[in-house]
Design a protein around this motif. Sequence first.
Motif, PDB file in Angstrom:
ATOM      1  N   ASN A  28       0.830  -1.210   0.000  1.00 60.30           N
ATOM      2  CA  ASN A  28       0.000   0.000   0.000  1.00 60.30           C
ATOM      3  C   ASN A  28       0.861   1.256   0.000  1.00 60.30           C
ATOM      4  O   ASN A  28       0.568   2.210  -0.726  1.00 60.30           O
ATOM      5  CB  ASN A  28      -0.934   0.001   1.216  1.00 60.30           C
TER       6      ASN A  28
ATOM      7  N   ASP B 268       1.108   4.099  -3.026  1.00 58.42           N
ATOM      8  CA  ASP B 268       0.715   5.482  -2.713  1.00 58.42           C
ATOM      9  C   ASP B 268       1.852   6.462  -3.008  1.00 58.42           C
ATOM     10  O   ASP B 268       1.599   7.589  -3.469  1.00 58.42           O
ATOM     11  CB  ASP B 268       0.296   5.599  -1.252  1.00 58.42           C
TER      12      ASP B 268
ATOM     13  N   LYS C  64      -4.686   0.364  -8.234  1.00 52.50           N
ATOM     14  CA  LYS C  64      -4.121  -0.144  -6.995  1.00 52.50           C
ATOM     15  C   LYS C  64      -4.601  -1.549  -6.682  1.00 52.50           C
ATOM     16  O   LYS C  64      -3.811  -2.402  -6.249  1.00 52.50           O
ATOM     17  CB  LYS C  64      -4.476   0.796  -5.836  1.00 52.50           C
TER      18      LYS C  64
ATOM     19  N   LEU D  44      -2.100  -4.706  -5.976  1.00 50.10           N
ATOM     20  CA  LEU D  44      -2.100  -5.467  -4.728  1.00 50.10           C
ATOM     21  C   LEU D  44      -2.340  -6.947  -4.981  1.00 50.10           C
ATOM     22  O   LEU D  44      -1.669  -7.810  -4.399  1.00 50.10           O
ATOM     23  CB  LEU D  44      -3.168  -4.914  -3.777  1.00 50.10           C
TER      24      LEU D  44
END
Length: 305
Positions: A264, A268, A282, A286
């Motif tokens: 994460n 970011d 995203k 992941l």
Amino acid sequence: MAASKRITGAALCAFALLMVLICSSLACAADTESSGERALLAKHAAIKAKLDKNQFGAPIYLESTEGPDSVRVDMYGVFHYPFETVREALQSPAAWCDITSLHINIKACIYKTVKQQTQLTLYSGRKYFQPPSDAYPLKLAFRAAASHPGYLELSLVGEEGPFGTRDHRIGVQAASLEGQATFLHFSYTYSHGTMARMAIKTYFATLGHDKVGFTQVGEDGKQTYIDGVRGAVERNTMRYYLAMQTYLDTLKAPEGQRFEQRLNRWYDLTAKYPRQLKEIDKSAYLNNKKLERAQQEALQAKQGS
């Protein structure tokens, strides 16, 4: 008796000579370390104003050059962590596999140490999920050239890379700053021959035609970002640099939560530079990385490390 004395005297002379050579060698190594530390701190002083205010909105400074058959990128930055924390983290090959595997194109990283020589293998591929067997392995010799209380120097060197590239060299230097901070220099360079040059040219004329790096070129008022191979290496270097930042940022998290937090955090951080680094959503990143992590752990288990 005289012969015995002559032998003893010769042995003592040989021993004295050996000690001189050892001491000279150690002094030379110390001089190399101190000169590297001095040069790095001098660079920090020279670019401090650019670290304080720049296009990145972070204490980062980037330089890049491109020759007929090679590209080099140098990134400098300040990590707000004590030098000891940075040194302990970065001189571990296991940590480097945790760091490099955050990169969107690295499908797995494994390491092994044989007779005090450590090798990392990076499996690079597409931005989507791929098993390591479908990726391109890059073998890097991992070496700590210097490590002492105020300075760290590492090198990762690969003679042959994918698509006919060669001489892949990653360099890391770190020095302690006042205020519990660390100044870090991360460099990445590689060379390419005729076939690799043709493949790269074709890619950037088609699929990669809109991809750019971070260096701005052109006249005032008409500046654009660098593209092509130089832009690509700038993007990759930034991704690795942000992966180091991510690794350090998550060291205090409970061990069982670090991997999730790193994924994460890295995404970011890269999202701050969408023009250069945005590739997939995203959720897809992941999911891909969780699948790739399982493959990496299975490969590492086979290494016995």
